[in-house]
Design a protein around this motif. Sequence first.
Motif, mmCIF file in Angstrom:
data_model
loop_
_atom_site.group_PDB
_atom_site.id
_atom_site.type_symbol
_atom_site.label_atom_id
_atom_site.label_comp_id
_atom_site.label_asym_id
_atom_site.label_seq_id
_atom_site.Cartn_x
_atom_site.Cartn_y
_atom_site.Cartn_z
ATOM 1 N N LEU A 186 0.865 -1.180 0.000
ATOM 2 C CA LEU A 186 0.000 0.000 0.000
ATOM 3 C C LEU A 186 0.904 1.233 0.000
ATOM 4 N N HIS A 187 0.711 2.081 -1.026
ATOM 5 C CA HIS A 187 1.545 3.277 -1.163
ATOM 6 C C HIS A 187 0.688 4.430 -1.665
ATOM 7 N N GLU A 188 0.636 5.512 -0.872
ATOM 8 C CA GLU A 188 -0.126 6.705 -1.220
ATOM 9 C C GLU A 188 -1.565 6.368 -1.615
ATOM 10 N N GLY A 189 -2.186 5.477 -0.839
ATOM 11 C CA GLY A 189 -3.585 5.130 -1.031
ATOM 12 C C GLY A 189 -3.865 4.149 -2.146
ATOM 13 N N VAL A 190 -2.829 3.578 -2.748
ATOM 14 C CA VAL A 190 -2.992 2.624 -3.841
ATOM 15 C C VAL A 190 -2.481 1.254 -3.397
ATOM 16 N N PHE A 191 -3.296 0.215 -3.636
ATOM 17 C CA PHE A 191 -2.882 -1.160 -3.355
ATOM 18 C C PHE A 191 -2.124 -1.708 -4.565
ATOM 19 N N TYR A 192 -1.071 -2.471 -4.279
ATOM 20 C CA TYR A 192 -0.277 -3.107 -5.328
ATOM 21 C C TYR A 192 -0.179 -4.599 -5.044
ATOM 22 N N THR A 193 -0.246 -5.398 -6.105
ATOM 23 C CA THR A 193 0.022 -6.821 -5.972
ATOM 24 C C THR A 193 0.428 -7.356 -7.331
ATOM 25 N N ALA A 194 1.254 -8.392 -7.349
ATOM 26 C CA ALA A 194 1.733 -8.949 -8.609
ATOM 27 C C ALA A 194 0.572 -9.513 -9.412
ATOM 28 N N PRO A 195 0.592 -9.382 -10.720
ATOM 29 C CA PRO A 195 -0.481 -9.931 -11.550
ATOM 30 C C PRO A 195 -0.474 -11.455 -11.509
ATOM 31 N N ALA A 196 -1.630 -12.041 -11.781
ATOM 32 C CA ALA A 196 -1.770 -13.500 -11.738
ATOM 33 C C ALA A 196 -1.198 -14.103 -13.016
ATOM 34 N N GLU A 197 0.122 -14.184 -13.056
ATOM 35 C CA GLU A 197 0.821 -14.782 -14.186
ATOM 36 C C GLU A 197 1.361 -16.143 -13.767
ATOM 37 N N ARG A 198 2.119 -16.761 -14.649
ATOM 38 C CA ARG A 198 2.630 -18.103 -14.380
ATOM 39 C C ARG A 198 3.542 -18.146 -13.161
ATOM 40 N N GLY A 199 4.153 -17.013 -12.821
ATOM 41 C CA GLY A 199 5.148 -16.997 -11.761
ATOM 42 C C GLY A 199 4.611 -16.913 -10.352
ATOM 43 N N ILE A 200 3.275 -16.806 -10.185
ATOM 44 C CA ILE A 200 2.696 -16.827 -8.846
ATOM 45 C C ILE A 200 1.489 -17.753 -8.816
ATOM 46 N N LEU A 201 1.130 -18.168 -7.616
ATOM 47 C CA LEU A 201 -0.117 -18.892 -7.423
ATOM 48 C C LEU A 201 -1.224 -17.862 -7.223
ATOM 49 N N ASN A 202 -2.251 -17.962 -8.036
ATOM 50 C CA ASN A 202 -3.378 -17.031 -7.922
ATOM 51 C C ASN A 202 -4.228 -17.451 -6.733
ATOM 52 N N GLY A 203 -3.846 -16.973 -5.557
ATOM 53 C CA GLY A 203 -4.497 -17.396 -4.322
ATOM 54 C C GLY A 203 -5.994 -17.118 -4.323
ATOM 55 N N ILE A 204 -6.759 -18.020 -3.716
ATOM 56 C CA ILE A 204 -8.209 -17.833 -3.629
ATOM 57 C C ILE A 204 -8.508 -16.618 -2.758
ATOM 58 N N THR A 205 -7.835 -16.511 -1.616
ATOM 59 C CA THR A 205 -8.030 -15.328 -0.770
ATOM 60 C C THR A 205 -7.580 -14.072 -1.506
ATOM 61 N N ARG A 206 -6.503 -14.163 -2.270
ATOM 62 C CA ARG A 206 -6.045 -13.034 -3.081
ATOM 63 C C ARG A 206 -7.167 -12.541 -3.986
ATOM 64 N N ARG A 207 -7.871 -13.460 -4.612
ATOM 65 C CA ARG A 207 -8.948 -13.078 -5.535
ATOM 66 C C ARG A 207 -10.058 -12.339 -4.794
ATOM 67 N N PHE A 208 -10.416 -12.827 -3.619
ATOM 68 C CA PHE A 208 -11.467 -12.169 -2.842
ATOM 69 C C PHE A 208 -11.009 -10.793 -2.357
ATOM 70 N N ILE A 209 -9.722 -10.664 -2.019
ATOM 71 C CA ILE A 209 -9.198 -9.363 -1.591
ATOM 72 C C ILE A 209 -9.269 -8.363 -2.732
ATOM 73 N N ILE A 210 -8.881 -8.773 -3.916
ATOM 74 C CA ILE A 210 -8.945 -7.884 -5.079
ATOM 75 C C ILE A 210 -10.383 -7.457 -5.345
ATOM 76 N N ALA A 211 -11.319 -8.398 -5.259
ATOM 77 C CA ALA A 211 -12.732 -8.059 -5.447
ATOM 78 C C ALA A 211 -13.199 -7.072 -4.383
ATOM 79 N N ALA A 212 -12.735 -7.266 -3.137
ATOM 80 C CA ALA A 212 -13.125 -6.365 -2.049
ATOM 81 C C ALA A 212 -12.571 -4.968 -2.271
#
Length: 279
Positions: A186-212
């Motif tokens: 979190l930087h200056e009111g903006v959330f950052y997270t790596a995109p769901a590419e081959r190099g990460i596991l697209n976490g289920i909780t991650r998906r719900f956090i992004i939706a939230a």
Amino acid sequence: MTVYYYKDRFIESGQQLLPIEERAYNFGDGIYEVVRFERGVPVGLSEHLERLETSAAAVRLRLPYSLEEIRAIVAEAAGRVKSEAVDVYFQISRGEAPRVHAFPDAEPVLALFARPGKVHTDESRRVGVSVITVPDERWANCYIKSLNLLPNILAKQAAVEAGAYEAVFVRDGFVTEASASNVFGLHEGVFYTAPAERGILNGITRRFIIAAIRDLGYALKEERMSAAFFEQEVEAAFISSTTMDIMPLCAINSRKLQPLEDTSLIWPVLGRMRELSRG
């Protein structure tokens, strides 16, 4: 109390001997998921089963049961554990066969265990946890939830030996994820997270956090954070997983971060994420 299941039935602890030529044992030739039940209600089970199917297709592994049958077995296992929070680990291996590298003519095997889950309190979230950064030396297909976790284990042990809770992977100068969780900054009111590419596991909780985050109208950038940005510039950060929801960070390497009470955006995200994942 821990409940066990192997092949086609529930078993007692120590009742089943693992065949030496089981491919999960010989090669890590399999996939897995972990799902939490709270007061008997599964959290994101449909999403976990969909990801199981995706992982199976990626490694050309036939599932031994339909998704609905696996759902029923997982739910029964959770129901046998008398606890408010229950974590169910379930894996599919390619089965037992003579040890050769090519795919054998074998029957895939479902194995699982269910046990009481650790509950993280809001007070523990206010304290937060520390992380260190480590080189990401894993394979290229981290989107597959495979049994091959030795690099993750080594990274987690490095964190433990450094007095930290978790290890955050850095590849080519950019943050990917952590040894057993996804990473948000979190930087200056903006959330950052790596995109769901081959190099990460697209976490289920991650998906719900992004939706939230999006539901709440907050700014979100799904883009890779440089290690320097993550280590030196973010004001706040957190990790996420099935078994912890959101856990704020109190330190990255030796740098202290804002206490959670000073990071008002994270609390609404946690609340909305819980509504979405438990709805």
